[in-house]
Every structure is written in structure tokens, then in C-alpha cells.
Design a protein around this motif. Sequence first.
Motif, PDB file in Angstrom:
ATOM      1  N   ARG A  77       0.870  -1.180   0.000  1.00 29.97           N
ATOM      2  CA  ARG A  77       0.000   0.000   0.000  1.00 29.97           C
ATOM      3  C   ARG A  77       0.903   1.225   0.000  1.00 29.97           C
ATOM      4  O   ARG A  77       1.776   1.326   0.856  1.00 29.97           O
ATOM      5  CB  ARG A  77      -0.887  -0.006   1.235  1.00 29.97           C
ATOM      6  CG  ARG A  77      -1.750   1.228   1.377  1.00 29.97           C
ATOM      7  CD  ARG A  77      -2.523   1.190   2.695  1.00 29.97           C
ATOM      8  NE  ARG A  77      -3.253   2.401   2.897  1.00 29.97           N
ATOM      9  CZ  ARG A  77      -2.797   3.447   3.571  1.00 29.97           C
ATOM     10  NH1 ARG A  77      -1.598   3.416   4.116  1.00 29.97           N
ATOM     11  NH2 ARG A  77      -3.530   4.525   3.712  1.00 29.97           N
ATOM     12  N   ALA A  78       0.691   2.102  -0.958  1.00 34.24           N
ATOM     13  CA  ALA A  78       1.495   3.316  -1.083  1.00 34.24           C
ATOM     14  C   ALA A  78       2.995   2.994  -1.128  1.00 34.24           C
ATOM     15  O   ALA A  78       3.806   3.672  -0.520  1.00 34.24           O
ATOM     16  CB  ALA A  78       1.179   4.280   0.051  1.00 34.24           C
ATOM     17  N   GLY A  79       3.341   1.905  -1.820  1.00 32.97           N
ATOM     18  CA  GLY A  79       4.735   1.540  -1.992  1.00 32.97           C
ATOM     19  C   GLY A  79       5.385   0.850  -0.808  1.00 32.97           C
ATOM     20  O   GLY A  79       6.566   0.532  -0.848  1.00 32.97           O
ATOM     21  N   LYS A  80       4.639   0.595   0.253  1.00 30.63           N
ATOM     22  CA  LYS A  80       5.187  -0.070   1.441  1.00 30.63           C
ATOM     23  C   LYS A  80       4.449  -1.376   1.694  1.00 30.63           C
ATOM     24  O   LYS A  80       3.252  -1.475   1.464  1.00 30.63           O
ATOM     25  CB  LYS A  80       5.064   0.839   2.656  1.00 30.63           C
ATOM     26  CG  LYS A  80       5.879   2.102   2.539  1.00 30.63           C
ATOM     27  CD  LYS A  80       5.781   2.939   3.783  1.00 30.63           C
ATOM     28  CE  LYS A  80       6.628   4.198   3.615  1.00 30.63           C
ATOM     29  NZ  LYS A  80       6.469   5.115   4.718  1.00 30.63           N
ATOM     30  N   THR A  81       5.174  -2.371   2.203  1.00 29.91           N
ATOM     31  CA  THR A  81       4.563  -3.656   2.508  1.00 29.91           C
ATOM     32  C   THR A  81       3.646  -3.521   3.714  1.00 29.91           C
ATOM     33  O   THR A  81       4.047  -3.025   4.761  1.00 29.91           O
ATOM     34  CB  THR A  81       5.629  -4.722   2.777  1.00 29.91           C
ATOM     35  OG1 THR A  81       6.478  -4.818   1.633  1.00 29.91           O
ATOM     36  CG2 THR A  81       4.997  -6.077   3.049  1.00 29.91           C
ATOM     37  N   ALA A  82       2.406  -3.951   3.533  1.00 29.02           N
ATOM     38  CA  ALA A  82       1.401  -3.880   4.590  1.00 29.02           C
ATOM     39  C   ALA A  82       1.165  -5.235   5.247  1.00 29.02           C
ATOM     40  O   ALA A  82       0.862  -5.302   6.440  1.00 29.02           O
ATOM     41  CB  ALA A  82       0.087  -3.349   4.033  1.00 29.02           C
ATOM     42  N   ALA A  83       1.293  -6.326   4.465  1.00 33.62           N
ATOM     43  CA  ALA A  83       0.984  -7.653   5.000  1.00 33.62           C
ATOM     44  C   ALA A  83       1.635  -8.742   4.156  1.00 33.62           C
ATOM     45  O   ALA A  83       2.001  -8.515   2.993  1.00 33.62           O
ATOM     46  CB  ALA A  83      -0.524  -7.865   5.043  1.00 33.62           C
ATOM     47  N   SER A  84       1.752  -9.918   4.752  1.00 35.36           N
ATOM     48  CA  SER A  84       2.226 -11.119   4.068  1.00 35.36           C
ATOM     49  C   SER A  84       1.036 -12.045   3.841  1.00 35.36           C
ATOM     50  O   SER A  84       0.122 -12.094   4.666  1.00 35.36           O
ATOM     51  CB  SER A  84       3.254 -11.859   4.924  1.00 35.36           C
ATOM     52  OG  SER A  84       4.328 -11.032   5.255  1.00 35.36           O
ATOM     53  N   VAL A  85       1.077 -12.796   2.734  1.00 36.03           N
ATOM     54  CA  VAL A  85       0.012 -13.744   2.406  1.00 36.03           C
ATOM     55  C   VAL A  85       0.654 -15.106   2.165  1.00 36.03           C
ATOM     56  O   VAL A  85       1.569 -15.224   1.349  1.00 36.03           O
ATOM     57  CB  VAL A  85      -0.772 -13.306   1.151  1.00 36.03           C
ATOM     58  CG1 VAL A  85      -1.906 -14.268   0.857  1.00 36.03           C
ATOM     59  CG2 VAL A  85      -1.292 -11.889   1.309  1.00 36.03           C
ATOM     60  N   LYS A  86       0.158 -16.123   2.884  1.00 34.98           N
ATOM     61  CA  LYS A  86       0.717 -17.470   2.764  1.00 34.98           C
ATOM     62  C   LYS A  86      -0.401 -18.492   2.618  1.00 34.98           C
ATOM     63  O   LYS A  86      -1.503 -18.281   3.104  1.00 34.98           O
ATOM     64  CB  LYS A  86       1.538 -17.820   4.015  1.00 34.98           C
ATOM     65  CG  LYS A  86       2.685 -16.861   4.251  1.00 34.98           C
ATOM     66  CD  LYS A  86       3.434 -17.185   5.516  1.00 34.98           C
ATOM     67  CE  LYS A  86       4.513 -16.140   5.721  1.00 34.98           C
ATOM     68  NZ  LYS A  86       5.689 -16.643   6.332  1.00 34.98           N
ATOM     69  N   GLN A  87      -0.067 -19.611   1.973  1.00 33.78           N
ATOM     70  CA  GLN A  87      -1.005 -20.725   1.877  1.00 33.78           C
ATOM     71  C   GLN A  87      -0.474 -21.873   2.721  1.00 33.78           C
ATOM     72  O   GLN A  87       0.722 -22.177   2.702  1.00 33.78           O
ATOM     73  CB  GLN A  87      -1.185 -21.178   0.428  1.00 33.78           C
ATOM     74  CG  GLN A  87      -2.215 -22.277   0.294  1.00 33.78           C
ATOM     75  CD  GLN A  87      -2.514 -22.668  -1.147  1.00 33.78           C
ATOM     76  OE1 GLN A  87      -3.500 -23.333  -1.403  1.00 33.78           O
ATOM     77  NE2 GLN A  87      -1.690 -22.277  -2.103  1.00 33.78           N
ATOM     78  N   VAL A 102      -0.513  -9.102   9.159  1.00 33.71           N
ATOM     79  CA  VAL A 102      -0.401  -7.664   8.956  1.00 33.71           C
ATOM     80  C   VAL A 102       0.852  -7.161   9.654  1.00 33.71           C
ATOM     81  O   VAL A 102       1.058  -7.407  10.846  1.00 33.71           O
ATOM     82  CB  VAL A 102      -1.659  -6.929   9.469  1.00 33.71           C
ATOM     83  CG1 VAL A 102      -1.520  -5.422   9.261  1.00 33.71           C
ATOM     84  CG2 VAL A 102      -2.910  -7.462   8.768  1.00 33.71           C
ATOM     85  N   TRP A 103       1.685  -6.457   8.915  1.00 34.17           N
ATOM     86  CA  TRP A 103       2.966  -5.977   9.444  1.00 34.17           C
ATOM     87  C   TRP A 103       2.747  -4.868  10.465  1.00 34.17           C
ATOM     88  O   TRP A 103       1.846  -4.027  10.330  1.00 34.17           O
ATOM     89  CB  TRP A 103       3.839  -5.497   8.303  1.00 34.17           C
ATOM     90  CG  TRP A 103       4.412  -6.615   7.472  1.00 34.17           C
ATOM     91  CD1 TRP A 103       3.887  -7.858   7.286  1.00 34.17           C
ATOM     92  CD2 TRP A 103       5.602  -6.567   6.711  1.00 34.17           C
ATOM     93  NE1 TRP A 103       4.691  -8.590   6.458  1.00 34.17           N
ATOM     94  CE2 TRP A 103       5.753  -7.818   6.082  1.00 34.17           C
ATOM     95  CE3 TRP A 103       6.555  -5.596   6.487  1.00 34.17           C
ATOM     96  CZ2 TRP A 103       6.823  -8.118   5.262  1.00 34.17           C
ATOM     97  CZ3 TRP A 103       7.625  -5.894   5.664  1.00 34.17           C
ATOM     98  CH2 TRP A 103       7.754  -7.154   5.050  1.00 34.17           C
ATOM     99  N   GLN A 104       3.587  -4.856  11.458  1.00 35.63           N
ATOM    100  CA  GLN A 104       3.480  -3.884  12.541  1.00 35.63           C
ATOM    101  C   GLN A 104       3.595  -2.446  12.032  1.00 35.63           C
ATOM    102  O   GLN A 104       2.895  -1.553  12.516  1.00 35.63           O
ATOM    103  CB  GLN A 104       4.544  -4.148  13.609  1.00 35.63           C
ATOM    104  CG  GLN A 104       4.357  -3.332  14.871  1.00 35.63           C
ATOM    105  CD  GLN A 104       3.072  -3.678  15.607  1.00 35.63           C
ATOM    106  OE1 GLN A 104       2.737  -4.846  15.766  1.00 35.63           O
ATOM    107  NE2 GLN A 104       2.344  -2.659  16.039  1.00 35.63           N
ATOM    108  N   SER A 105       4.433  -2.208  11.044  1.00 35.46           N
ATOM    109  CA  SER A 105       4.598  -0.852  10.509  1.00 35.46           C
ATOM    110  C   SER A 105       3.284  -0.330   9.919  1.00 35.46           C
ATOM    111  O   SER A 105       2.937   0.840  10.087  1.00 35.46           O
ATOM    112  CB  SER A 105       5.711  -0.818   9.458  1.00 35.46           C
ATOM    113  OG  SER A 105       5.456  -1.770   8.439  1.00 35.46           O
ATOM    114  N   PHE A 106       2.529  -1.200   9.245  1.00 35.95           N
ATOM    115  CA  PHE A 106       1.221  -0.816   8.705  1.00 35.95           C
ATOM    116  C   PHE A 106       0.240  -0.560   9.844  1.00 35.95           C
ATOM    117  O   PHE A 106      -0.484   0.443   9.844  1.00 35.95           O
ATOM    118  CB  PHE A 106       0.699  -1.914   7.773  1.00 35.95           C
ATOM    119  CG  PHE A 106      -0.700  -1.668   7.265  1.00 35.95           C
ATOM    120  CD1 PHE A 106      -0.913  -0.811   6.195  1.00 35.95           C
ATOM    121  CD2 PHE A 106      -1.788  -2.290   7.841  1.00 35.95           C
ATOM    122  CE1 PHE A 106      -2.199  -0.584   5.719  1.00 35.95           C
ATOM    123  CE2 PHE A 106      -3.070  -2.070   7.376  1.00 35.95           C
ATOM    124  CZ  PHE A 106      -3.275  -1.217   6.306  1.00 35.95           C
TER     125      PHE A 106
END
Length: 176
Positions: A77-87, A102-106
Amino acid sequence: MRHLKTTTAALACAFALIPAGIATAGTGPAPAPTARTTTAAASTAPSADGNPASLRARAAGVCSDAYQIGSTGYITRAGKTAASVKQFYSPSCAKNYGYVWVWQSFRDAVGDYDVTAAVYSYSQDEVLGKHSWTNTDGQEFWSSGTSTVNECTAASGTVRAAGDPAPAGGYSSKRC
């Protein structure tokens, strides 16, 4: 004889003051190689790696032997990583699961947000097992299990910060 008793007592006291063993990095036998990490399963704490024994995973019905398949995808989002997605895949339950972390920075930057976690089936061209959360500040999100182990699938996830007109989405790698 008295000298022998005194020496023996002195040595016993000296050895009692020395620790029996000190474990340091690199000591002991190397752990056996495994195809997947099982450290997270020993705890119920949530983790960026995904822990099927966490409270949220158990609430979603994730089977305890689930492990990550494929590579991790990212939501930006806006060029920054917001979350990881895994299966994840469970051999005992024959189910696939989507996982979003969801990453702490987001979280720190936006406050409340909306999240979805699901499994996308390429074979059915459908998003399955989808769960949605609105106005949350959580970090760990699991989809329902899907009966798609014989299909080509990917985990799917979205996040939408308050004020954003549309969610940002991401996918893990395709697995067949």
C-alpha cells in the motif's frame, strides 16, 4: 588417611562450584533436517510464519499439522509492505488455508483497517473459505479450510485502511 579425606573433600567442593554443563551455540548434535519447521507448533503464540496452534488458527478450524506451501506473497500500500500472504496445507484434514499477517509498521501507521483471507482456486475460478474482518487492529488472520488439495490454488488476502477507496491485495504463489 586424614590427608586423603581432606583432599577428597576439597575436590568435591571445587567440583560443586563448577557448573555441570553450559550450553552454547554450536554445542551438541545438529538437529535433523526436516522439510518444514515445527517450532511454531510448540507454542500458541501468533507468528509471522503462521502458527496453526495459535488461538486464532484454532478458532478458524485450522488443523494442527498445517504447514506453509508455496512462497509468500505480499500486500503493498502506497509503496510499502502492509501484510504477508501465505497458503497452508494440512495432510491430516486434506485442507488448504489462506493466511494473512499484517505488518506492525502498517498497523502503527493506519490504526483500524479491514482484512480478508481466503484461498483462490484456479480450477474453479473462485475465492473460497473467505473470512472478512472490519475495523480491526489484529495481526493474524486465517481463512476457513478448503477442499482444494487436488486443485491449483493460491492464498489470497486484502487490507484496506480507513479512508482508502479500495483494498490492496496480494497472493501467495500458485500451487498445483
